[in-house]
Design a protein around this motif. Structure first.
Motif, PDB file in Angstrom:
ATOM      1  N   GLY A 157       0.815  -1.206   0.000  1.00  0.00           N
ATOM      2  CA  GLY A 157       0.000   0.000   0.000  1.00  0.00           C
ATOM      3  C   GLY A 157       0.844   1.249   0.000  1.00  0.00           C
ATOM      4  N   ARG A 158       1.908   1.242   0.799  1.00  0.00           N
ATOM      5  CA  ARG A 158       2.810   2.395   0.869  1.00  0.00           C
ATOM      6  C   ARG A 158       3.482   2.650  -0.479  1.00  0.00           C
ATOM      7  NH1 ARG A 158       4.124   7.280   2.649  1.00  0.00           N
ATOM      8  NH2 ARG A 158       6.303   7.555   3.177  1.00  0.00           N
ATOM      9  N   PHE A 159       4.063   1.600  -1.067  1.00  0.00           N
ATOM     10  CA  PHE A 159       4.769   1.773  -2.338  1.00  0.00           C
ATOM     11  C   PHE A 159       3.803   2.131  -3.469  1.00  0.00           C
ATOM     12  CE2 PHE A 159       8.211  -0.215  -0.082  1.00  0.00           C
ATOM     13  CZ  PHE A 159       9.356   0.258  -0.704  1.00  0.00           C
ATOM     14  N   ALA A 160       2.639   1.491  -3.495  1.00  0.00           N
ATOM     15  CA  ALA A 160       1.664   1.805  -4.543  1.00  0.00           C
ATOM     16  C   ALA A 160       1.202   3.249  -4.450  1.00  0.00           C
ATOM     17  CB  ALA A 160       0.469   0.858  -4.440  1.00  0.00           C
ATOM     18  N   GLY A 161       1.073   3.747  -3.223  1.00  0.00           N
ATOM     19  CA  GLY A 161       0.666   5.138  -3.058  1.00  0.00           C
ATOM     20  C   GLY A 161       1.722   6.123  -3.541  1.00  0.00           C
ATOM     21  N   LEU A 162       2.992   5.737  -3.419  1.00  0.00           N
ATOM     22  CA  LEU A 162       4.071   6.645  -3.828  1.00  0.00           C
ATOM     23  C   LEU A 162       4.296   6.643  -5.336  1.00  0.00           C
ATOM     24  CD1 LEU A 162       6.725   5.954  -1.027  1.00  0.00           C
ATOM     25  CD2 LEU A 162       5.041   7.801  -1.147  1.00  0.00           C
ATOM     26  N   VAL A 163       4.330   5.456  -5.938  1.00  0.00           N
ATOM     27  CA  VAL A 163       4.671   5.401  -7.365  1.00  0.00           C
ATOM     28  C   VAL A 163       3.447   5.232  -8.258  1.00  0.00           C
ATOM     29  CG1 VAL A 163       6.990   4.539  -6.910  1.00  0.00           C
ATOM     30  CG2 VAL A 163       5.146   2.899  -7.297  1.00  0.00           C
ATOM     31  N   GLY A 164       2.299   4.872  -7.669  1.00  0.00           N
ATOM     32  CA  GLY A 164       1.076   4.683  -8.437  1.00  0.00           C
ATOM     33  C   GLY A 164       0.286   5.959  -8.618  1.00  0.00           C
ATOM     34  N   PRO A 165      -1.031   5.851  -8.821  1.00  0.00           N
ATOM     35  CA  PRO A 165      -1.873   7.017  -9.149  1.00  0.00           C
ATOM     36  C   PRO A 165      -1.765   8.210  -8.199  1.00  0.00           C
ATOM     37  CG  PRO A 165      -3.093   4.999  -9.526  1.00  0.00           C
ATOM     38  CD  PRO A 165      -1.795   4.585  -8.888  1.00  0.00           C
ATOM     39  N   PRO A 166      -1.699   8.023  -6.859  1.00  0.00           N
ATOM     40  CA  PRO A 166      -1.643   9.210  -6.002  1.00  0.00           C
ATOM     41  C   PRO A 166      -0.288   9.913  -6.012  1.00  0.00           C
ATOM     42  CG  PRO A 166      -2.383   7.255  -4.790  1.00  0.00           C
ATOM     43  CD  PRO A 166      -1.776   6.792  -6.068  1.00  0.00           C
ATOM     44  N   GLY A 167       0.769   9.187  -6.451  1.00  0.00           N
ATOM     45  CA  GLY A 167       2.118   9.734  -6.405  1.00  0.00           C
ATOM     46  C   GLY A 167       2.663  10.072  -7.779  1.00  0.00           C
ATOM     47  N   LEU A 168       3.556   9.199  -8.270  1.00  0.00           N
ATOM     48  CA  LEU A 168       4.207   9.463  -9.553  1.00  0.00           C
ATOM     49  C   LEU A 168       3.329   9.103 -10.745  1.00  0.00           C
ATOM     50  CD1 LEU A 168       7.839   8.182  -8.781  1.00  0.00           C
ATOM     51  CD2 LEU A 168       6.882  10.483  -8.510  1.00  0.00           C
ATOM     52  N   GLY A 169       2.238   8.395 -10.503  1.00  0.00           N
ATOM     53  CA  GLY A 169       1.317   8.078 -11.594  1.00  0.00           C
ATOM     54  C   GLY A 169       1.829   7.037 -12.564  1.00  0.00           C
ATOM     55  N   LEU A 170       2.718   6.156 -12.093  1.00  0.00           N
ATOM     56  CA  LEU A 170       3.279   5.138 -12.968  1.00  0.00           C
ATOM     57  C   LEU A 170       2.383   3.901 -13.012  1.00  0.00           C
ATOM     58  CD1 LEU A 170       6.983   5.400 -11.747  1.00  0.00           C
ATOM     59  CD2 LEU A 170       5.918   6.570 -13.683  1.00  0.00           C
ATOM     60  N   ARG A 171       2.506   3.152 -14.084  1.00  0.00           N
ATOM     61  CA  ARG A 171       1.763   1.891 -14.196  1.00  0.00           C
ATOM     62  C   ARG A 171       2.360   0.878 -13.232  1.00  0.00           C
ATOM     63  NH1 ARG A 171       2.902  -2.675 -17.984  1.00  0.00           N
ATOM     64  NH2 ARG A 171       1.117  -4.077 -17.852  1.00  0.00           N
ATOM     65  N   LEU A 172       1.510   0.113 -12.529  1.00  0.00           N
ATOM     66  CA  LEU A 172       1.968  -0.869 -11.560  1.00  0.00           C
ATOM     67  C   LEU A 172       1.625  -2.278 -12.013  1.00  0.00           C
ATOM     68  CD1 LEU A 172       0.795   0.825  -8.232  1.00  0.00           C
ATOM     69  CD2 LEU A 172       3.000   1.060  -9.395  1.00  0.00           C
ATOM     70  N   THR A 173       2.565  -3.175 -11.813  1.00  0.00           N
ATOM     71  CA  THR A 173       2.333  -4.595 -12.030  1.00  0.00           C
ATOM     72  C   THR A 173       3.210  -5.344 -11.045  1.00  0.00           C
ATOM     73  OG1 THR A 173       2.264  -6.359 -13.693  1.00  0.00           O
ATOM     74  CG2 THR A 173       4.085  -4.782 -13.861  1.00  0.00           C
ATOM     75  N   GLY A 174       3.159  -6.670 -11.042  1.00  0.00           N
ATOM     76  CA  GLY A 174       4.012  -7.394 -10.125  1.00  0.00           C
ATOM     77  C   GLY A 174       3.543  -8.806  -9.877  1.00  0.00           C
ATOM     78  N   LEU A 175       4.188  -9.440  -8.900  1.00  0.00           N
ATOM     79  CA  LEU A 175       3.863 -10.783  -8.452  1.00  0.00           C
ATOM     80  C   LEU A 175       3.452 -10.729  -6.987  1.00  0.00           C
ATOM     81  CD1 LEU A 175       6.961 -12.746  -9.828  1.00  0.00           C
ATOM     82  CD2 LEU A 175       4.649 -12.839 -10.779  1.00  0.00           C
ATOM     83  N   CYS A 176       2.589 -11.644  -6.573  1.00  0.00           N
ATOM     84  CA  CYS A 176       2.305 -11.766  -5.150  1.00  0.00           C
ATOM     85  C   CYS A 176       1.999 -13.222  -4.828  1.00  0.00           C
ATOM     86  CB  CYS A 176       1.170 -10.852  -4.712  1.00  0.00           C
ATOM     87  SG  CYS A 176      -0.471 -11.311  -5.276  1.00  0.00           S
ATOM     88  N   ASP A 177       2.238 -13.583  -3.567  1.00  0.00           N
ATOM     89  CA  ASP A 177       1.918 -14.930  -3.100  1.00  0.00           C
ATOM     90  C   ASP A 177       0.429 -15.018  -2.804  1.00  0.00           C
ATOM     91  OD1 ASP A 177       4.654 -15.135  -3.205  1.00  0.00           O
ATOM     92  OD2 ASP A 177       4.930 -15.124  -1.023  1.00  0.00           O
TER      93      ASP A 177
END
Length: 205
Positions: free
Chosen positions: A75-95
């Motif tokens: 949540g912290r990282f998504a908020g910084l680099v995602g829509p509320p922050g840098l507005g970058l596209r997010l993807t990734g892996l999760c367990d």
């Protein structure tokens, strides 16, 4: 060849409570467009190894591979680099067991969770199943860890586990081992044996 390591370090410092100025400046200068959020360094090692085997220069494509140091940080990282922050596209892996953290964290950040690919247990488990127990044991031997594995398998706690579960536990028993094998197991994969979550991640990049 571009290098996004400085951007990765700047975002990590920002997530720890520092200023976001350096991350903003580097994102613009390096033309970062996509961030691959990963739980830890072993996942990043696997992603980097598959990129190398496929001849992909992720940094040059504006893609930053970013290990977060734990699923609860999403949540912290998504908020910084995602829509509320840098507005970058997010993807990734999760367990699979951590999917709830990802879903809630991404939702709070207003980010789309559709770009995240779920591993059944974790990425190591996916890689062991893709390669098979015998092939993983061969890789462990080649990496010089056969004696350590034999000692580990003699432990009473391992007797009721399946061979696949034993190997997965072994990879997490020593600091740095998951990183080492995140790379080694991916390098041993044939093109048609890449686990679906990892293959799906690359297809989306």
């Amino acid at each position: 060849m571009a290098d996004t390591s400085a951007f990765r370090e700047a975002v990590t410092a920002w997530a720890a409570g520092g200023s976001g100025d350096a991350a903003r400046e580097l994102a613009a200068r390096l033309d970062v467009r996509t961030v691959v959020l990963l739980e830890g360094l072993s996942d990043a090692a696997a992603v980097d190894a598959l990129a190398a085997s496929r001849g992909r220069d992720l940094a040059g494509e504006g893609i930053c591979v970013l290990p977060m140091g734990g699923a609860m940080s999403v949540g912290r990282f998504a908020g910084l680099v995602g829509p509320p922050g840098l507005g970058l596209r997010l993807t990734g892996l999760c367990d699979e067991a951590e999917y709830g953290y990802y879903a809630r964290g991404l939702d709070r950040a207003g980010a789309d969770g559709q770009g995240f690919h779920v591993c059944a247990a974790d990425l190591e488990d996916e890689l062991i199943r893709a390669l098979g127990v015998q092939r993983v044991r061969e890789i462990i031997r080649a990496e010089g860890d056969e004696r350590a594995l034999r000692t580990f398998l003699r432990q009473p706690a391992q007797q009721d586990r399946t061979p696949q579960q034993q190997l997965r536990r072994f990879l997490g028993t020593k600091k740095g081992r998951k990183i080492q094998y995140g790379r080694a197991l991916v390098e041993a994969l044939g093109p048609d044996r890449v686990p679906a979550p990892l293959d799906g991640l690359f297809a989306s990049l």
